[in-house]
Design a protein around this motif. Structure first.
Motif, PDB file in Angstrom:
ATOM      1  N   VAL A 159       0.841  -1.204   0.000  1.00  0.00           N
ATOM      2  CA  VAL A 159       0.000   0.000   0.000  1.00  0.00           C
ATOM      3  C   VAL A 159       0.871   1.247   0.000  1.00  0.00           C
ATOM      4  O   VAL A 159       0.524   2.262  -0.607  1.00  0.00           O
ATOM      5  CB  VAL A 159      -0.977  -0.021   1.205  1.00  0.00           C
ATOM      6  CG1 VAL A 159      -1.704   1.309   1.346  1.00  0.00           C
ATOM      7  CG2 VAL A 159      -1.975  -1.163   1.051  1.00  0.00           C
ATOM      8  N   SER A 160       2.041   1.170   0.613  1.00  0.00           N
ATOM      9  CA  SER A 160       2.946   2.324   0.663  1.00  0.00           C
ATOM     10  C   SER A 160       3.347   2.794  -0.730  1.00  0.00           C
ATOM     11  O   SER A 160       3.672   3.962  -0.927  1.00  0.00           O
ATOM     12  CB  SER A 160       4.191   2.003   1.487  1.00  0.00           C
ATOM     13  OG  SER A 160       4.909   0.941   0.884  1.00  0.00           O
ATOM     14  N   THR A 163       0.405   5.121  -1.455  1.00  0.00           N
ATOM     15  CA  THR A 163       0.375   6.304  -0.592  1.00  0.00           C
ATOM     16  C   THR A 163       1.598   7.172  -0.823  1.00  0.00           C
ATOM     17  O   THR A 163       1.522   8.386  -0.756  1.00  0.00           O
ATOM     18  CB  THR A 163       0.262   5.901   0.892  1.00  0.00           C
ATOM     19  OG1 THR A 163       1.334   5.021   1.219  1.00  0.00           O
ATOM     20  CG2 THR A 163      -1.071   5.225   1.180  1.00  0.00           C
ATOM     21  N   ILE A 166       0.867   9.189  -3.932  1.00  0.00           N
ATOM     22  CA  ILE A 166      -0.098  10.256  -3.628  1.00  0.00           C
ATOM     23  C   ILE A 166       0.591  11.380  -2.867  1.00  0.00           C
ATOM     24  O   ILE A 166       0.384  12.560  -3.159  1.00  0.00           O
ATOM     25  CB  ILE A 166      -1.299   9.688  -2.834  1.00  0.00           C
ATOM     26  CG1 ILE A 166      -2.101   8.747  -3.740  1.00  0.00           C
ATOM     27  CG2 ILE A 166      -2.173  10.800  -2.279  1.00  0.00           C
ATOM     28  CD1 ILE A 166      -3.131   7.917  -3.009  1.00  0.00           C
ATOM     29  N   THR A 167       1.449  11.019  -1.907  1.00  0.00           N
ATOM     30  CA  THR A 167       2.183  12.034  -1.139  1.00  0.00           C
ATOM     31  C   THR A 167       3.083  12.851  -2.062  1.00  0.00           C
ATOM     32  O   THR A 167       3.127  14.083  -1.971  1.00  0.00           O
ATOM     33  CB  THR A 167       3.017  11.360  -0.029  1.00  0.00           C
ATOM     34  OG1 THR A 167       2.134  10.621   0.813  1.00  0.00           O
ATOM     35  CG2 THR A 167       3.780  12.383   0.784  1.00  0.00           C
TER      36      THR A 167
END
Length: 173
Positions: A159-160, A163, A166-167
């Motif tokens: 998932v990182s 994310t 997105i970050t």
């Protein structure tokens, strides 16, 4: 074979000199014959290696008996010849050296039909991983040795990876 029906075989030893593979066949449009193509499991795994994924995502294929059919980094089958006898051995997905493969097979075995076409997040190696399992089930046939394909295509990624993307996009804005 019915008109316009394609058939995929289960993996088998295509020829004495090549690795195991599958055959896809379908009737010719004019009904006078059959068109077929053989695909080795090695080539199928190479295809998965060539797929452009975002970050550390991995795509692989296993069947409902936990046999690993294609994986970009793990050998999936071996052919052993002893005299006149030839046997084919598959890597069991539950015995894979990759935790995401083991987790996918375990997920399928524990929940069967409930896992397909859903995004599932599992804790794996101390982090959250996204799993997506899709079943490719071809109809059974009455032909001997042609039982129809029943494989599970799986895509996994931490998932990182999402994310983090997105970050990075958020900080650019």
């Amino acid at each position: 074979m019915m008109e316009d029906q394609k058939v995929f075989t289960q993996p088998y030893i295509l020829h004495a000199l090549v690795p195991p593979g599958i055959t896809c066949a379908r009737p010719a449009p004019d009904g006078t014959g059959v068109f077929g193509a053989d695909l080795t499991l090695t080539r199928l795994s190479d295809f998965l290696w060539d797929i452009e994924t975002s970050g550390p995502a991995t795509a692989f294929i296993f069947d409902t008996e936990n046999r690993l059919i294609a994986h970009p980094r793990e050998p999936v089958a071996s052919v052993v010849r002893a005299g006149q006898k030839t046997e084919m051995w598959f890597t069991n997905a539950l015995d894979s050296r990759y935790p995401e493969v083991k987790a996918s097979a375990d997920l399928y075995q524990s929940q069967k039909e409930l896992v397909f076409n859903r995004n599932i997040i599992l804790d794996l190696e101390g982090g959250a991983w996204l799993f997506r399992l899709t079943r490719t089930k071809e109809p059974q046939t009455s032909k001997p040795g042609v039982s129809g394909m029943d494989h599970i295509i799986t895509v996994t990624a931490p998932v990182s990876a999402f994310t983090g993307y997105i970050t990075r996009m958020w900080t650019r804005i």
